[in-house]
Design a protein around this motif. Structure first.
Motif, mmCIF file in Angstrom:
data_model
loop_
_atom_site.group_PDB
_atom_site.id
_atom_site.type_symbol
_atom_site.label_atom_id
_atom_site.label_comp_id
_atom_site.label_asym_id
_atom_site.label_seq_id
_atom_site.Cartn_x
_atom_site.Cartn_y
_atom_site.Cartn_z
ATOM 1 N N UNK A 20 0.829 -1.213 0.000
ATOM 2 C CA UNK A 20 0.000 0.000 0.000
ATOM 3 C C UNK A 20 0.862 1.262 0.000
ATOM 4 N N UNK A 21 1.912 1.251 0.789
ATOM 5 C CA UNK A 21 2.803 2.414 0.842
ATOM 6 C C UNK A 21 3.480 2.632 -0.506
ATOM 7 N N UNK A 22 3.932 1.553 -1.144
ATOM 8 C CA UNK A 22 4.571 1.685 -2.464
ATOM 9 C C UNK A 22 3.614 2.301 -3.475
ATOM 10 N N UNK A 23 2.339 1.909 -3.427
ATOM 11 C CA UNK A 23 1.350 2.464 -4.344
ATOM 12 C C UNK A 23 1.111 3.954 -4.052
ATOM 13 N N UNK A 24 0.974 4.288 -2.771
ATOM 14 C CA UNK A 24 0.726 5.685 -2.400
ATOM 15 C C UNK A 24 1.894 6.591 -2.760
ATOM 16 N N UNK A 54 12.329 5.987 5.976
ATOM 17 C CA UNK A 54 13.748 5.757 5.730
ATOM 18 C C UNK A 54 13.972 4.875 4.519
ATOM 19 N N UNK A 55 13.108 3.904 4.272
ATOM 20 C CA UNK A 55 13.228 3.083 3.059
ATOM 21 C C UNK A 55 13.053 3.935 1.809
ATOM 22 N N UNK A 56 12.084 4.837 1.811
ATOM 23 C CA UNK A 56 11.866 5.728 0.665
ATOM 24 C C UNK A 56 13.085 6.621 0.468
ATOM 25 N N UNK A 57 13.620 7.128 1.550
ATOM 26 C CA UNK A 57 14.805 7.988 1.473
ATOM 27 C C UNK A 57 15.983 7.229 0.876
ATOM 28 N N UNK A 58 16.207 5.991 1.340
ATOM 29 C CA UNK A 58 17.313 5.183 0.816
ATOM 30 C C UNK A 58 17.148 4.903 -0.672
#
Length: 78
Positions: free
Chosen positions: A9-13, A45-49
Motif C-alpha cells: 500500500x505504501x509503495x502504491x501511495x 527511511x526506506x523511501x529515502x534510501x
C-alpha cells in the motif's frame, strides 16, 4: 503478513512524486494534529534510501544525556 500488505500500500501511495508529496503533507498534518512522534519512520527511511538521500534520526535521549541548555523541554523543542 501485515507488514507485506502495508508495504504494498505504501509503495502504491508513494509511486509518483506528486502522490508522495500529497500523502507526505496529509500525514504530516495528521501527525501534528494527533501528536504522533516518529511513527512510520521505517517506511520513510526506506523511501529515502531508494532515492539516494541521506537522513538522520535524533532521539530525545541525546538531548537529555548531553544536558543541552537551558533545559530539556526547551532544547528538545528546537
Amino acid at each position: 503478513m501485515e507488514w507485506d500488505e502495508g508495504r504494498k500500500r505504501a509503495d502504491k501511495l508513494l509511486s509518483t512524486k506528486d502522490s508522495a508529496q500529497m500523502y507526505a503533507e496529509r500525514l504530516t498534518e495528521l501527525a501534528v494534529a494527533l501528536g504522533f512522534d516518529g511513527w512510520l519512520t521505517n517506511i520513510a527511511l526506506d523511501v529515502i534510501k531508494k532515492n539516494d538521500v541521506s537522513a538522520a534520526i535524533f532521539a530525545p535521549g541525546w538531548v537529555y544525556e548531553t544536558k543541552q541548555p537551558p533545559d530539556f523541554q526547551t532544547a528538545q523543542s528546537r
